[in-house]
Design an enzyme around this catalytic site. Structure first.
Site, PDB file in Angstrom:
ATOM      1  N   GLN A 159       0.960 -10.805  -3.595  1.00  0.00           N
ATOM      2  CA  GLN A 159      -0.468 -10.493  -3.461  1.00  0.00           C
ATOM      3  C   GLN A 159      -1.010  -9.986  -4.786  1.00  0.00           C
ATOM      4  OE1 GLN A 159       0.035  -7.579  -0.182  1.00  0.00           O
ATOM      5  NE2 GLN A 159      -1.452  -8.842   0.897  1.00  0.00           N
ATOM      6  N   ARG A 219       6.628 -11.511   4.975  1.00  0.00           N
ATOM      7  CA  ARG A 219       6.150 -11.423   6.355  1.00  0.00           C
ATOM      8  C   ARG A 219       6.737 -12.560   7.158  1.00  0.00           C
ATOM      9  NH1 ARG A 219      -0.207 -10.016   5.138  1.00  0.00           N
ATOM     10  NH2 ARG A 219       0.238  -8.216   3.816  1.00  0.00           N
ATOM     11  N   HIS A 251      -5.186  -0.921  -4.798  1.00  0.00           N
ATOM     12  CA  HIS A 251      -5.650   0.147  -3.911  1.00  0.00           C
ATOM     13  C   HIS A 251      -6.471   1.108  -4.720  1.00  0.00           C
ATOM     14  CE1 HIS A 251      -2.326  -1.695  -1.737  1.00  0.00           C
ATOM     15  NE2 HIS A 251      -3.112  -1.500  -0.703  1.00  0.00           N
ATOM     16  N   LYS A 260     -14.250  -4.152   6.832  1.00  0.00           N
ATOM     17  CA  LYS A 260     -13.904  -4.895   5.613  1.00  0.00           C
ATOM     18  C   LYS A 260     -14.946  -5.952   5.291  1.00  0.00           C
ATOM     19  CE  LYS A 260     -11.203  -8.261   8.211  1.00  0.00           C
ATOM     20  NZ  LYS A 260     -10.100  -9.191   8.251  1.00  0.00           N
ATOM     21  N   ASP A 313      -2.768  -7.471  -5.513  1.00  0.00           N
ATOM     22  CA  ASP A 313      -3.109  -6.345  -4.662  1.00  0.00           C
ATOM     23  C   ASP A 313      -3.588  -5.148  -5.475  1.00  0.00           C
ATOM     24  OD1 ASP A 313      -3.354  -5.205  -2.225  1.00  0.00           O
ATOM     25  OD2 ASP A 313      -1.216  -4.957  -1.848  1.00  0.00           O
ATOM     26  N   CYS A 372       0.798  -1.237   0.000  1.00  0.00           N
ATOM     27  CA  CYS A 372       0.000   0.000   0.000  1.00  0.00           C
ATOM     28  C   CYS A 372       0.829   1.284   0.000  1.00  0.00           C
ATOM     29  CB  CYS A 372      -1.018   0.015   1.135  1.00  0.00           C
ATOM     30  SG  CYS A 372      -1.057  -1.404   2.190  1.00  0.00           S
ATOM     31  N   HIS A 378      -8.254  -1.049   0.202  1.00  0.00           N
ATOM     32  CA  HIS A 378      -7.357  -2.137  -0.214  1.00  0.00           C
ATOM     33  C   HIS A 378      -8.242  -3.281  -0.687  1.00  0.00           C
ATOM     34  CE1 HIS A 378      -4.249  -0.823   2.922  1.00  0.00           C
ATOM     35  NE2 HIS A 378      -5.362  -0.364   3.441  1.00  0.00           N
TER      36      HIS A 378
HETATM   37 ZN   LIG Z   1      -2.963  -2.436   1.091  1.00  0.00          ZN
END
Ligand SMILES: [Zn+2]
Ligand SMILES: [Zn+2]
Length: 629
Positions: free
Chosen positions: A335, A317, A339, A419, A337, A288, A502
């Site tokens: 990911q 991670r 945004h 979420k 991912d 992000c 996200h």
């Molecule tokens: Zn994010």
């Protein structure tokens, strides 16, 4: 499995069965020291210290018989309050229970013991009403070692796992499912089909994608990219490491520190660290902040919103070695991912867009059954109450508008925003959490550093290494502040804060592929198969024709292999079946003369002789249609 039909609380049922297990164990091995027996996902366990006695899974039928016998006299769970002294007397020879009694009494809780039949156990409660009737459909599953309270410093106990269901039908279905799951274990298939590996030289939880799985991943990623461009996303690439400053500003370095790899202190590089800033890098745990910096690379007008930035972004991670599992729990992963930066007026249509994308992608891959969960404001939260209410309402409205029959996870939202989590059922009925749509009130904001936060940072070892004094650290932290001030210029000329969302659809490529391998049992649909057809000439005489067929298929972008080993045909067919090849093309003299191929499908169906041109036409249709067989 569907438990809606039953009014029994599954957790209570399972925990009650843990009591029953302990009762049987105490009768059979009276010197055993009991510890705890909680309900867990899909069952329960009880941890015992058996002393010198050795326990094996082959004893399970006997223990289960004992349990069935004991439960006959269990008409109820009777709650008995007890003072500390009595409880200590009762468990005077059990150091584990004494430790728990000490803690409960410190917390000022009333001690309770639950009696059922001749058995009683120190317990906080959570049982079923009618054990002799309801506690019937149980099964002991396995034995494992477990440290007392999960700490390696403590004694290793014997953990017995079991499960229990309200009906025999449910129990049988669950046992059949676990049997299926074992056969489909992606770690075993990964080896058999040469899909991926890990390697101690590279490190735990880091996946090597072998050529076949990499091929499949490339195809799925290509689909992902096309689908995102089509839906107005802008795709980017960002670095894997970032300056520590960024994750100080985002607060990951305090709130998320246990999941981050350590800051790369510049012990060997000189002169890179300016006095006011700290360029020491971290491996990014999230994409992000990078996407925010792309958004912020120039001033943004309301005309540019919504802006959807997407990346197949690799993050790292830290996970404890004990929880790592094949591809589904790893330390480095990519990911899918994105945004979304938008105005509050655009929120509902943006969330709907994400939900539509999820529906389409899951349907394409044969995940027919999914459930949306909306997680709402937790006790400790950032942002205003007004923002939370607005965001929760938007999520609910968007989910309803997309016909999602959502459930509410009360108070389960992350501290920075509510979420939607999507739980998806695979082909054998197991539920997996895949997609998430998550509001963020933290990163787009711009807030001064508080004294409390300075204290939090100063408690980090890294900060004590980087700064001589707390005052020096405070100066640095105050200069950076919290959040990235993500804004746009509205049509009234005023600067306003963006709403930031996200979202992931797969979650991570590693975990998703682990799930996908099990979902398909290793037999990827033709459009995703690393190899779509294998050519099997019956004898060497057909080699010339086989090579011609190979070239023609390749020219049509069909992923094809020629198995010209001198093994008997039967053995080569068997190998192709083990490798889960979608199509086998068997070529003999007849086929060569007629310009045909004899087609056998993965499932064993014999399609007979088909003109080569017709086979190419058919398989291309199947590939282009992304047929899910
Ligand atoms: Zn994010
Ligand atoms: Zn209990």
């Amino acid at each position: 499995m569907n438990h809606k039909s039953s009014s029994i609380n599954l957790d209570n049922l399972r925990h009650s069965c843990a009591h029953l297990l302990a009762a049987a164990v105490m009768e059979m091995w009276p010197k055993t020291k009991r510890t705890i027996g909680p309900a867990i996902e899909n069952g329960f366990y009880y941890d015992f210290d058996f002393g010198d006695a050795k326990i094996f899974e082959s004893y399970f039928p006997k223990i289960e018989d004992k349990m069935r016998n004991i439960v006959k006299s269990w008409t109820k769970f009777e709650r008995v309050e007890m003072d500390v002294k009595n409880a200590q007397e009762m468990y005077s020879d059990n150091p584990y229970k004494l430790e728990l009694i000490g803690e409960f009494s410190k917390e000022g809780q009333k001690l309770t013991v639950y009696k059922s039949g001749n058995y009683d156990d120190l317990c906080r409660g959570g049982h079923i009403d009618n054990p002799s009737k309801v506690l019937q459909n149980f099964k002991l599953l396995k034995i494992a070692g477990a440290y007392w309270r999960g700490s390696e410093k403590n004694k290793m106990l014997t953990r017995i796992y079991g499960t229990v269901f309200p009906s025999k039908q449910d129990l049988d279905a669950y046992l059949a499912q676990t049997k299926q799951a074992k056969k489909r274990d992606h770690r075993i298939l990964g080896q058999e089909l040469d899909l991926f590996s890990t390697n101690p030289l590279i490190g735990q939880g880091l996946i090597l994608w072998h050529p076949k799985l990499a091929r499949t991943r490339n195809i799925l990623e290509q689909y992902w990219r096309e689908e995102h461009y089509r839906r107005g996303y802008q795709l980017v690439f960002t670095p894997h490491i970032s300056s520590m400053d960024m994750f100080v500003k985002s607060r990951h370095l305090t709130k998320y520190i246990n999941s981050m790899f350590p800051v790369m202190l510049h012990e060997y590089i000189e002169g890179e660290s300016a006095s006011d800033y700290h360029s020491e890098e971290v491996l990014k745990p999230m994409n992000c902040p990078n996407h925010i910096q792309i958004f912020k690379s120039r001033p943004r007008s309301y005309r540019e919103l919504p802006l959807r930035i997407g990346e197949l972004g690799t993050v790292y991670r830290y996970e404890r070695a004990g929880v790592l599992h094949g591809m589904t729990r790893v330390r480095g992963f990519t990911q899918d991912d994105s945004h979304i930066f938008c105005t509050s007026e655009q929120v509902i249509s943006e969330v709907r867009g994400v939900l539509q994308l999820m529906k389409d992608v899951y349907a394409l891959l044969g995940f027919k059954d999914y459930q949306a969960y909306i997680a709402t404001r937790p006790a400790k939260y950032l942002g205003s109450l007004e923002m939370w209410e607005f965001a929760e309402k938007s999520l609910k409205n968007a989910a309803s508008a997309e016909d999602f029959d959502y459930k509410i996870d009360e108070g389960e939202g992350v501290f920075y925003g509510p979420k939607i989590d999507m739980k998806v059922k695979d082909s054998i009925g197991r539920e997996w959490q895949l997609g998430t749509v998550q509001f963020d009130f933290n990163q787009p904001a711009s807030v001064e550093t508080t004294e409390e936060e300075i204290e939090e940072f100063w408690n980090l070892k890294t900060f004590k290494k980087l700064f001589k004094t707390k005052a020096e650290a405070a100066k640095y932290l105050k200069k950076l502040g919290r959040g990235f001030n993500v804004t746009y210029i509205d049509n009234d000329g005023k600067e306003k804060q963006c709403v930031m969302i996200h979202r992931v659809v797969f979650g991570s490529m590693e975990r998703f592929f682990g799930i996908l391998i099990e979902h398909f049992g290793g037999a990827f649909p033709v459009w995703l198969s690393p190899v779509q057809a294998v050519i099997l000439p019956i004898t060497d005489k057909q080699l010339g024709y086989a090579n011609k067929v190979l070239e023609q298929l390749k020219a049509n972008n069909i992923r094809v292999e020629l198995d010209d080993r001198s093994e008997p045909l039967g053995a080569r067919i068997r190998d192709a079946q083990i490798q889960k090849m979608p199509y086998m093309l068997i070529l003999g003299g007849k086929e060569e003369q007629a310009g045909t191929v004899s087609v056998r499908a993965r499932g064993g169906q014999d399609h007979g002789q088909i003109k080569l041109s017709k086979f190419i036409e058919d398989i291309k249709k199947e590939i282009d249609g992304k047929t899910n067989t």
